[in-house]
Design an enzyme around this catalytic site. Sequence first.
Site, short mmCIF file in Angstrom:
data_model
loop_
_atom_site.label_atom_id
_atom_site.label_comp_id
_atom_site.label_asym_id
_atom_site.label_seq_id
_atom_site.Cartn_x
_atom_site.Cartn_y
_atom_site.Cartn_z
N GLU A 1 0.81 -1.23 0.00
CA GLU A 1 0.00 0.00 0.00
C GLU A 1 0.84 1.27 0.00
OE1 GLU A 1 -2.65 -0.52 3.36
OE2 GLU A 1 -3.39 -2.43 2.60
N ASN B 1 1.96 -5.05 -3.20
CA ASN B 1 0.60 -5.49 -2.87
C ASN B 1 -0.22 -4.25 -2.50
OD1 ASN B 1 -1.29 -7.70 -2.07
ND2 ASN B 1 -0.95 -6.94 0.02
N HIS C 1 -10.36 -6.29 -1.73
CA HIS C 1 -11.40 -6.16 -0.71
C HIS C 1 -12.59 -5.50 -1.39
CE1 HIS C 1 -8.98 -7.51 2.60
NE2 HIS C 1 -7.99 -6.76 2.17
N GLU D 1 -6.16 -10.90 -1.05
CA GLU D 1 -6.96 -10.68 0.17
C GLU D 1 -8.45 -10.59 -0.15
OE1 GLU D 1 -5.45 -7.37 2.49
OE2 GLU D 1 -3.37 -7.90 2.09
N ASP E 1 -12.19 -10.50 -0.26
CA ASP E 1 -13.45 -10.72 0.46
C ASP E 1 -14.49 -9.80 -0.16
OD1 ASP E 1 -12.61 -8.32 1.70
OD2 ASP E 1 -12.24 -9.26 3.63
O1 9MR Z 1 -7.27 -8.36 8.70
C1 9MR Z 1 -6.38 -7.48 9.33
C2 9MR Z 1 -6.95 -7.05 10.66
O2 9MR Z 1 -6.95 -8.14 11.56
C3 9MR Z 1 -6.17 -5.89 11.24
O3 9MR Z 1 -6.80 -5.44 12.42
C4 9MR Z 1 -6.09 -4.80 10.19
C5 9MR Z 1 -5.34 -3.59 10.69
O4 9MR Z 1 -5.00 -2.73 9.68
O5 9MR Z 1 -5.43 -5.30 9.04
C6 9MR Z 1 -6.17 -6.30 8.42
O6 9MR Z 1 -5.51 -6.76 7.25
C7 9MR Z 1 -5.22 -5.78 6.24
C8 9MR Z 1 -4.01 -6.25 5.49
O7 9MR Z 1 -2.94 -6.48 6.35
C9 9MR Z 1 -3.60 -5.28 4.41
N1 9MR Z 1 -4.70 -5.00 3.52
C10 9MR Z 1 -5.95 -4.61 4.17
C11 9MR Z 1 -6.34 -5.66 5.20
C12 9MR Z 1 -7.70 -5.34 5.80
O8 9MR Z 1 -7.62 -4.14 6.50
#
Ligand code: 9MR
Length: 377
Positions: free
Chosen positions: A183, A226, A262, A291, A293
């Site tokens: 990101e 990513n 997402h 990722e 969903d």
């Molecule tokens: O799923 C992850 C969640 O448990 C954390 O609290 C969150 C914090 O930013 O991050 C989530 O995973 C992220 C991933 O690492 C990067 N892309 C976005 C995902 C969803 O926020």
Amino acid sequence: MRPARPIRSLRFTTVALATAALTLPLLSGVATAEPSVERHSNAKHDRLRVAAPDGFFVGTAVAGGGHHLEQDYPDPFTHDKKYRKILGQQFNSVSPENQMKWEAIHPERDRYDFAAADAIVDFAERHRQVVRGHTLLWHSQNPAWLEQGDFSKDELRAILRDHITTVVGRYAGRIQQWDVANEIFDGEGKLRTQENIWIRELGPDIVTDAFRWAHEADPEAQLFFNDYGVESVNAKSDAYLALVKDLLAQGVPVHGFSAQAHLSTRYGFPGDLEQNLRRFGALGLETAVTELDVRMDLPESGVPTRAQLTQQADYYQRALSACLAVDGCNSFTIWGFTDKYSWVPVFFEGEGSATVMTEDFGRKPAFHALLSTLKRA
Ligand code: 9MR
């Protein structure tokens, strides 16, 4: 396939999903073969990883850390036996959801904590799964000692180099793909020069160094950019394309580009996902969906409607089909497989049901959509 228990004993959510599975035109082949949502089937032909074509990796995030720490359940990966069983049976790739992020794996300047990450990598090896490492250079989930520390530029550079060398080196040969940079662009395709501590303090070239250090520490791992919001051809994915071209011309070891995906049923499916992945593939890169969903606005009952589940299944199927259609897109990961542990309701008020299984592991139409798409591939 019979349900493990009579339908009437299943929770309402599962029953509703079962009904939806019966009537999906999109999934007609599957719907007739599997007229109901079973709790969990051990049959080999019902496993995503078995259905996947040779050399194709179908993965999930491994729940733990992050938002889970604030929930009233114990660590899912270590405590939920049923969860672990499905994790091992269904997937041949796993991504630590939070356990390899800086705040988890490097909690103090001079201390690493590998316990949670080690447990996942060991589990993966026992279950013949590959691992996607996530992540090394990011603006989020960094420990306070780092974000609020008072370091010189030389110190910060040394800290990042030490982190990458130590973490990537520890798992060398055991990680298939690393999200080296996560990101780094904003929605307009501009580098996050303020939020991202590394780019802010050390300039954009630090990204190049991160790839070089990771490659030195594990020459076998495929090294990725990513991001979210890069499913389509847009300003952000254009920015990645330009950056990657530039880095490849300089001989920087960049091997992959991945779209997190997402998605939300509020918005249309990004129909140019395949086209977008292809243009990165044309540069010689691996691509991946990392990722996926598909969240939705939940009705007051909290139970998605049949139409919502149909639309969700369609998005899952189209994302998978796009990846399958592209040479070099060999890794397709969903961000958790059960609503029980999804990050979505915690971050998006009123939205949820984003994964392919209900909280009690009932399979939604989206699960069947993935399975039948893999079988056809
Ligand atoms: O799923 C992850 C969640 O448990 C954390 O609290 C969150 C914090 O930013 O991050 C989530 O995973 C992220 C991933 O690492 C990067 N892309 C976005 C995902 C969803 O926020």
